[in-house]
Design a protein around this motif. Sequence first.
Motif, PDB file in Angstrom:
ATOM      1  N   ARG A 186       0.829  -1.213   0.000  1.00 38.40           N
ATOM      2  CA  ARG A 186       0.000   0.000   0.000  1.00 38.40           C
ATOM      3  C   ARG A 186       0.860   1.259   0.000  1.00 38.40           C
ATOM      4  O   ARG A 186       0.559   2.235  -0.686  1.00 38.40           O
ATOM      5  CB  ARG A 186      -0.927  -0.017   1.212  1.00 38.40           C
ATOM      6  N   GLN A 187       1.956   1.246   0.767  1.00 37.86           N
ATOM      7  CA  GLN A 187       2.809   2.433   0.845  1.00 37.86           C
ATOM      8  C   GLN A 187       3.558   2.677  -0.466  1.00 37.86           C
ATOM      9  O   GLN A 187       3.762   3.831  -0.852  1.00 37.86           O
ATOM     10  CB  GLN A 187       3.782   2.313   2.020  1.00 37.86           C
ATOM     11  N   GLN A 189       2.430   1.714  -3.452  1.00 34.91           N
ATOM     12  CA  GLN A 189       1.370   2.205  -4.348  1.00 34.91           C
ATOM     13  C   GLN A 189       1.154   3.702  -4.137  1.00 34.91           C
ATOM     14  O   GLN A 189       1.098   4.483  -5.091  1.00 34.91           O
ATOM     15  CB  GLN A 189       0.059   1.454  -4.073  1.00 34.91           C
ATOM     16  N   ASN A 190       1.023   4.086  -2.877  1.00 37.15           N
ATOM     17  CA  ASN A 190       0.826   5.496  -2.543  1.00 37.15           C
ATOM     18  C   ASN A 190       1.976   6.354  -3.046  1.00 37.15           C
ATOM     19  O   ASN A 190       1.771   7.439  -3.595  1.00 37.15           O
ATOM     20  CB  ASN A 190       0.693   5.676  -1.029  1.00 37.15           C
ATOM     21  N   ASP A 194       1.622   9.441  -5.537  1.00 37.06           N
ATOM     22  CA  ASP A 194       1.993  10.765  -5.021  1.00 37.06           C
ATOM     23  C   ASP A 194       2.978  11.438  -5.974  1.00 37.06           C
ATOM     24  O   ASP A 194       2.797  12.594  -6.373  1.00 37.06           O
ATOM     25  CB  ASP A 194       2.609  10.612  -3.626  1.00 37.06           C
ATOM     26  N   THR A 274      -7.930  14.295   3.572  1.00 36.55           N
ATOM     27  CA  THR A 274      -7.070  13.647   4.565  1.00 36.55           C
ATOM     28  C   THR A 274      -7.383  14.176   5.957  1.00 36.55           C
ATOM     29  O   THR A 274      -7.505  13.410   6.923  1.00 36.55           O
ATOM     30  CB  THR A 274      -5.585  13.853   4.236  1.00 36.55           C
ATOM     31  N   ASP A 280      -5.397   8.211   3.061  1.00 31.65           N
ATOM     32  CA  ASP A 280      -3.995   8.398   2.672  1.00 31.65           C
ATOM     33  C   ASP A 280      -3.886   9.517   1.640  1.00 31.65           C
ATOM     34  O   ASP A 280      -4.688   9.608   0.700  1.00 31.65           O
ATOM     35  CB  ASP A 280      -3.433   7.121   2.033  1.00 31.65           C
ATOM     36  N   ALA A 282      -2.007  10.147  -0.977  1.00 34.44           N
ATOM     37  CA  ALA A 282      -1.983   9.787  -2.401  1.00 34.44           C
ATOM     38  C   ALA A 282      -3.364   9.368  -2.878  1.00 34.44           C
ATOM     39  O   ALA A 282      -3.756   9.639  -4.019  1.00 34.44           O
ATOM     40  CB  ALA A 282      -0.978   8.657  -2.640  1.00 34.44           C
ATOM     41  N   ARG A 283      -4.110   8.709  -2.022  1.00 31.80           N
ATOM     42  CA  ARG A 283      -5.436   8.223  -2.411  1.00 31.80           C
ATOM     43  C   ARG A 283      -6.429   9.374  -2.567  1.00 31.80           C
ATOM     44  O   ARG A 283      -7.340   9.301  -3.386  1.00 31.80           O
ATOM     45  CB  ARG A 283      -5.911   7.145  -1.423  1.00 31.80           C
ATOM     46  N   MET A 339      -5.586   2.096  -6.499  1.00 33.07           N
ATOM     47  CA  MET A 339      -6.351   3.246  -6.004  1.00 33.07           C
ATOM     48  C   MET A 339      -7.843   3.029  -6.207  1.00 33.07           C
ATOM     49  O   MET A 339      -8.263   2.464  -7.222  1.00 33.07           O
ATOM     50  CB  MET A 339      -5.948   4.527  -6.734  1.00 33.07           C
TER      51      MET A 339
END
Length: 388
Positions: A186-187, A189-190, A194, A274, A280, A282-283, A339
């Motif tokens: 997940r991190q 991906q973010n 980002d 956020t 998150d 980026a999401r 996402m």
Amino acid sequence: MLNFELYNPTNYIFGKGQTEKLSKLVPANAKVLLAYGGGSIFKNGVHEAVIAALKGFEIVEFGGIEPNPRFETLMKAVEIIKQENITFILAVGGGSVIDGVKFISGATHYEGNPIDILKKKVLFTDLTKVIPFGTVLTLPATGSEMNSGAVVTIDATQEKLTLGGSALFPKFSICDPTVITSLPKRQIQNGVIDAFTHVMEQYLTYPHDALLQDRFAESILQTLVEIGPNVVENPSDYKLASNYMWCATMALNGLIQKGVPSDWATHMIGHELTALYEIDHARTLAIIAPSLYRVMFETKKDKLAQYGERVFNITGNSVDEKAEKAIEKTVEFFHTMGMKTKLSENTENYKDTAEFIVNRFTERGWKGLGEKQNITPEKVREIVEMSY
């Protein structure tokens, strides 16, 4: 091309095994505040490597800096620095830890109410008024390791606000791509999204004369599209990891922004999501960006078409057709990167979000965002509601 000044004094130290250089990078006889987040650096060996490299230095540790660092937490570090007479800060973490340290650096000698640093977007330009700091990057995403900007959350008011200034560049940043091996998918991906959106904020505006900056931006976007899905699945692949880390830095170290218009409305709106829902960062960008491109289509379609042609090899019979396809391909890429691009997929309590954000922007006097200052509060409402 617009006039510009390019200033970036950060010593960027890239590659495997570079942490051992810390003893030569931190000033001799410095008393060091070692700042980090939730403790992942104890599990991946980074803390051990940093402590070993700083043998002989007096170190005070400060952990617990949150993702989306909190003003209230950072002020505790400011008090420690004053009590312990700290002379240098080492941020060991991702963008949140580094952003937090930038605030701590500026707030320690700030003569007014420290909350004004965020409320009034204070710019720190006097190096004698900040605590010098360096970074050991553990999560590529924000580019904070090679820029002077930061974003901090005020818990009490649920606001996510910015600070910066030329005095808040890291003195050095150690960037070892092998650190991503232990990161959750997940991190990563973010981080990819980002970095991707950072480039889009500085690129996806309107056609202009800065040809080289466009090519810089497009090359970063193309690289992230090429490696993004694979680096999530194969973080120990050094080719993928190193290109990902360098892309994230290049996306926001100031270079591609020079001489060109910038947008940043996606970030301004995303920050509110956020702050409100703990989504998150980026999401939130993946939620807002596609709707912003659609609502502002007439303003952005020429650049959208160029982006579609150059990054995704899109063809079409008209600018409008290519621009529409470019938005679709962007959403596809976001989905490929894990996402969820609708607010309703990320939180249940979304129905009053547009009204809340519009009111907040109006209170702050943010009446015209974007590269042409034409994203009015009503446009913001439309963008957020389309994102539901």
